[in-house]
Design a protein around this motif. Structure first.
Motif, PDB file in Angstrom:
ATOM      1  N   ALA A  29       0.832  -1.204   0.000  1.00 30.66           N
ATOM      2  CA  ALA A  29       0.000   0.000   0.000  1.00 30.66           C
ATOM      3  C   ALA A  29       0.868   1.256   0.000  1.00 30.66           C
ATOM      4  O   ALA A  29       0.572   2.222  -0.708  1.00 30.66           O
ATOM      5  N   LEU A  30       1.941   1.252   0.765  1.00 30.33           N
ATOM      6  CA  LEU A  30       2.838   2.408   0.781  1.00 30.33           C
ATOM      7  C   LEU A  30       3.533   2.586  -0.562  1.00 30.33           C
ATOM      8  O   LEU A  30       3.729   3.710  -1.030  1.00 30.33           O
ATOM      9  N   TYR A  31       3.890   1.494  -1.193  1.00 31.11           N
ATOM     10  CA  TYR A  31       4.532   1.571  -2.501  1.00 31.11           C
ATOM     11  C   TYR A  31       3.561   2.139  -3.536  1.00 31.11           C
ATOM     12  O   TYR A  31       3.930   2.979  -4.351  1.00 31.11           O
ATOM     13  N   MET A  32       2.325   1.695  -3.501  1.00 30.85           N
ATOM     14  CA  MET A  32       1.329   2.178  -4.462  1.00 30.85           C
ATOM     15  C   MET A  32       0.966   3.631  -4.201  1.00 30.85           C
ATOM     16  O   MET A  32       0.701   4.388  -5.132  1.00 30.85           O
ATOM     17  N   ALA A  33       0.946   4.051  -2.937  1.00 30.11           N
ATOM     18  CA  ALA A  33       0.558   5.423  -2.599  1.00 30.11           C
ATOM     19  C   ALA A  33       1.661   6.420  -2.917  1.00 30.11           C
ATOM     20  O   ALA A  33       1.426   7.620  -2.951  1.00 30.11           O
TER      21      ALA A  33
END
Length: 100
Positions: A29-33
Motif C-alpha cells: 500500500a505504501l509503494y502504491m501510494a
C-alpha cells in the motif's frame, strides 16, 4: 499435555504468518501510494561531484589505516556524512488561493 503444546505452536505459527502478511500488505500500500516519485529518484544519474566523492572514498579505502591522517580522506568522509545525514525537504506546494 502434548495436544495443548501443539495447539499453542500452531496458533503462534498462524499468528506469525498473519503478521508477515499484514506487513506485506502495508508495504504494498505504501509503494502504491508513493505515486512513482521514488522510482524517478532511483533512475536519476548521480551528479559529477558524487563521482568525484566516490573516487576519493575509494582512494581512502585503498589507503587503509593511513587514511585516518590524510586530509583529503577526512574531508571526503565529512562530505559523505553531510550528504547522508542531510534531510531534503519536499518542495512546498504553492499556497492555494481562497475565493470568498
Amino acid at each position: 499435555m502434548r495436544g495443548q503444546l501443539f495447539n499453542r505452536r500452531a496458533i503462534a505459527r498462524a499468528g506469525g504468518f498473519a503478521l508477515a502478511a499484514a506487513a506485506a500488505v502495508v508495504a504494498a500500500a505504501l509503494y502504491m501510494a508513493d505515486g512513482g516519485t521514488s522510482r524517478n529518484a532511483l533512475n536519476a544519474r548521480p551528479a559529477l561531484s558524487a563521482d568525484a566523492l566516490a573516487a576519493d572514498l575509494a582512494r581512502c579505502q585503498r589507503l587503509g589505516d593511513a587514511a585516518g591522517s590524510d586530509t583529503r580522506c577526512l574531508a571526503a568522509w565529512a562530505e559523505n556524512r553531510r550528504r547522508f545525514f542531510t534531510y531534503l525537504a519536499e518542495p512546498a506546494a504553492p499556497a492555494a488561493t481562497v475565493k470568498r
